[in-house]
Write an enzyme that holds these catalytic residues in place. Structure first.
Site, PDB file in Angstrom:
ATOM      1  N   ARG A  68      -7.383  10.966  -2.462  1.00  0.00           N
ATOM      2  CA  ARG A  68      -6.415   9.862  -2.346  1.00  0.00           C
ATOM      3  C   ARG A  68      -5.041  10.507  -2.415  1.00  0.00           C
ATOM      4  NH1 ARG A  68      -6.113   3.981  -5.206  1.00  0.00           N
ATOM      5  NH2 ARG A  68      -7.658   3.675  -3.553  1.00  0.00           N
ATOM      6  N   HIS A 106      -7.244   3.260   4.858  1.00  0.00           N
ATOM      7  CA  HIS A 106      -8.124   3.117   3.694  1.00  0.00           C
ATOM      8  C   HIS A 106      -9.532   2.781   4.222  1.00  0.00           C
ATOM      9  CE1 HIS A 106      -9.328   2.684  -0.321  1.00  0.00           C
ATOM     10  NE2 HIS A 106      -8.668   1.610  -0.708  1.00  0.00           N
ATOM     11  N   GLN A 164     -12.464   1.217   2.057  1.00  0.00           N
ATOM     12  CA  GLN A 164     -12.252  -0.184   1.701  1.00  0.00           C
ATOM     13  C   GLN A 164     -12.702  -1.108   2.829  1.00  0.00           C
ATOM     14  OE1 GLN A 164     -10.739  -1.548  -1.349  1.00  0.00           O
ATOM     15  NE2 GLN A 164     -11.791  -3.287  -0.433  1.00  0.00           N
ATOM     16  N   ASP A 193      -2.998  -8.169   1.355  1.00  0.00           N
ATOM     17  CA  ASP A 193      -2.842  -7.024   0.440  1.00  0.00           C
ATOM     18  C   ASP A 193      -1.420  -7.107  -0.118  1.00  0.00           C
ATOM     19  OD1 ASP A 193      -3.161  -4.581  -0.875  1.00  0.00           O
ATOM     20  OD2 ASP A 193      -2.910  -3.362   0.923  1.00  0.00           O
ATOM     21  N   CYS A 213      -8.302  -6.380  -1.114  1.00  0.00           N
ATOM     22  CA  CYS A 213      -8.845  -5.104  -1.605  1.00  0.00           C
ATOM     23  C   CYS A 213      -8.611  -4.915  -3.097  1.00  0.00           C
ATOM     24  CB  CYS A 213      -8.258  -3.947  -0.807  1.00  0.00           C
ATOM     25  SG  CYS A 213      -6.475  -3.755  -0.947  1.00  0.00           S
ATOM     26  N   ARG A 239     -17.640  -1.616  -2.896  1.00  0.00           N
ATOM     27  CA  ARG A 239     -17.088  -0.258  -2.798  1.00  0.00           C
ATOM     28  C   ARG A 239     -18.133   0.743  -3.290  1.00  0.00           C
ATOM     29  NH1 ARG A 239     -11.625   0.634  -2.931  1.00  0.00           N
ATOM     30  NH2 ARG A 239     -12.251   2.777  -2.563  1.00  0.00           N
TER      31      ARG A 239
HETATM   32  N1  NVA Z   1      -1.970  -1.009   0.369  1.00  0.00           N
HETATM   33  C1  NVA Z   1      -2.297  -0.728  -1.010  1.00  0.00           C
HETATM   34  C2  NVA Z   1      -3.774  -0.679  -1.190  1.00  0.00           C
HETATM   35  C3  NVA Z   1      -4.220  -0.425  -2.590  1.00  0.00           C
HETATM   36  C4  NVA Z   1      -5.701  -0.334  -2.748  1.00  0.00           C
HETATM   37  C5  NVA Z   1      -1.653   0.578  -1.427  1.00  0.00           C
HETATM   38  O1  NVA Z   1      -1.672   1.531  -0.639  1.00  0.00           O
HETATM   39  O2  NVA Z   1      -1.114   0.639  -2.529  1.00  0.00           O
HETATM   40  N1   CP Z   2      -8.875  -1.256  -3.600  1.00  0.00           N
HETATM   41  C1   CP Z   2      -8.651  -0.061  -4.182  1.00  0.00           C
HETATM   42  O1   CP Z   2      -8.663   0.991  -3.534  1.00  0.00           O
HETATM   43  O2   CP Z   2      -8.442  -0.146  -5.519  1.00  0.00           O
HETATM   44  P1   CP Z   2      -7.924   1.024  -6.476  1.00  0.00           P
HETATM   45  O3   CP Z   2      -6.516   1.333  -6.073  1.00  0.00           O
HETATM   46  O4   CP Z   2      -8.036   0.452  -7.858  1.00  0.00           O
HETATM   47  O5   CP Z   2      -8.798   2.223  -6.290  1.00  0.00           O
END
Ligand code: NVA
Ligand code: CP
Length: 309
Positions: A103, A130, A133, A221, A261, A289
Site C-alpha cells: 500500500r 484499489h 477492494q 468513498d 469501501c 476483503r
Molecule cells: N480513496 C480512499 C480509499 C480508502 C480505502 C483513500 O485512498 O484514502
Molecule cells: N477499504 C480499505 O482499504 O480499508 P483500510 O484503509 O482500512 O484498509
C-alpha cells in the site's frame, strides 16, 4: 512466470471470474470450519506506507487461515522510510518471502517493486487504484444479486483511486458504469480513455441523480483520500450536492445495493440513514476483503491444482 495483481486492467474477465469461484469455495470452507492450508509454510510481506484497518487485518488473517504467515512492514519502521530504493527492497524481500503486498502512494512505485521482485506483488491501494477492494465489492454484488456483470453501477463523489478501479472493472467485465463527480474532480483521463478504447459503457456526469437513475448498485468513498488531508476543507465545499443520501436512493432501482469501501465519513459523502439502512451491504463488503484476497493470494502464490479443488 510470476503474476502480479497491480491493476484490474491487466487481468481478463475469465481469470477474475476464476478468482470469484475460488473465493466462494474458500468462504464456504472457512464458514464450515474446514481447514484449507493452501499456502502452508508461505510468507507474505506487507508493506504499508499509508494507514489501514481492513487491508492489514484481512491480509494477515487470510494468510493465517491459509496456513501461512504475514509480516507487517511499515515504512516508519523499516529502511523503506529512510529512503532505501524500492528496487533493492524488492530484491531483498524476494529472498525471504513468497509474495509481497504493498500500500503506497504512486502506482509506479508498486510497478517498480513488481518488476524487481521475483515473487508476486499485490497492490493493496495506491493513489491510482484499489483493485482488491473492487474484487470484494463485485463478489458482494454477486452474493446479493446472483450476478454482477449485468448490473448497472453508479459512482458518486471523487474521481479517485476507487473510481479509477471501477472504470477498469467496467472495461474488463463490460457492465454499465455511471460516474458523477463535481467539475474538476473527474477520474484520471488516461484511465477513462483506455477503458473507452476497450469498449467500456461509461457515463461521466456532474449530476448525481442522472448517474443514479435506475442504477442497481450505488457506491461512494471519502471526499479527501489519504494524502489529501490538507484539501479536506476545500473539498467539503466543492462536493456539496454529492452525498449518497435518500434523495439519491429515491431515483435508483428499488432493490439497489449501497457499497462503501470504508472508512466512511457519515454526513459527508454518505448519510447515516443510508449507510445504516436496508440497502447498505458495507459490512458484507468489508468481510469479503478477507475471502477475495485469500483467493488472490492462492491464485498468485499457491499450487494451481490444489486451488481448483
Ligand atoms: N480513496 C480512499 C480509499 C480508502 C480505502 C483513500 O485512498 O484514502
Ligand atoms: N477499504 C480499505 O482499504 O480499508 P483500510 O484503509 O482500512 O484498509
Amino acid at each position: 512466470m510470476k503474476a502480479d495483481f497491480l491493476c484490474l486492467s491487466e487481468w481478463t474477465a475469465p481469470q477474475l471470474d476464476a478468482i470469484f469461484t475460488l473465493t466462494g469455495n474458500l468462504k464456504q470452507q472457512q464458514k464450515a470450519g474446514i481447514p484449507h492450508p493452501l499456502l502452508a509454510g508461505k510468507t507474505l510481506g506487507m508493506i504499508f506506507e499509508k494507514s489501514s484497518t481492513r487491508t492489514r487485518v484481512s491480509f494477515e488473517v487470510g494468510m493465517y487461515q491459509l496456513g501461512g504467515h504475514a509480516l507487517f512492514l511499515s515504512s516508519g519502521n523499516t529502511q523503506i522510510g529512510r529512503g532505501e530504493p524500492i528496487k533493492d527492497t524488492a530484491r531483498v524481500l524476494s529472498r525471504y518471502v513468497d509474495g509481497i503486498m504493498i500500500r503506497t502512494y504512486s502506482q509506479s512505485a508498486a510497478a517498480e517493486l513488481a518488476s524487481y521482485a521475483d515473487v508476486p506483488v499485490i497492490n493493496a491501494l495506491t493513489d491510482s487504484y484499489h483493485p482488491c477492494q473492487i474484487m470484494a465489492d463485485l463478489f458482494t454484488v454477486l452474493e446479493h444479486k446472483g450476478s454482477y456483470a449485468d448490473q448497472v453501477y453508479c459512482w458518486i463523489g471523487d474521481g479517485n483511486n476507487m473510481a479509477n478501479s471501477w472504470i477498469n472493472a467496467a472495461a474488463v467485465f463490460g457492465f454499465e458504469l455511471r460516474v458523477a463527480t463535481p467539475a474538476g474532480y473527474e477520474p484520471d483521463p488516461w484511465v477513462i480513455e483506455r477503458a473507452r478504447q476497450r469498449g467500456a459503457k461509461l457515463l461521466l456526469t456532474n449530476d448525481p441523480l442522472e448517474a443514479a437513475r435506475g442504477a442497481d448498485v450505488l457506491n461512494t468513498d471519502v471526499w479527501a483520500s489519504m494524502g489529501q488531508e490538507e484539501e479536506q476543507a476545500q473539498r467539503e465545499k466543492d462536493f456539496v450536492g454529492f452525498q449518497l443520501n435518500n434523495a439519491v436512493l429515491a431515483v435508483a432501482d428499488k432493490q439497489c445495493l449501497v457499497l462503501h469501501c470504508l472508512p466512511a465519513h457519515r454526513g459527508e459523502e454518505i448519510s447515516d440513514e443510508v449507510i445504516e439502512g436496508p440497502h447498505s451491504v458495507v459490512f458484507d463488503e468489508a468481510e469479503n476483503r478477507l475471502h477475495v484476497q485469500k483467493a488472490i493470494l492462492v491464485t498468485l502464490m499457491g499450487d494451481k491444482e490444489q486451488a481448483c479443488c
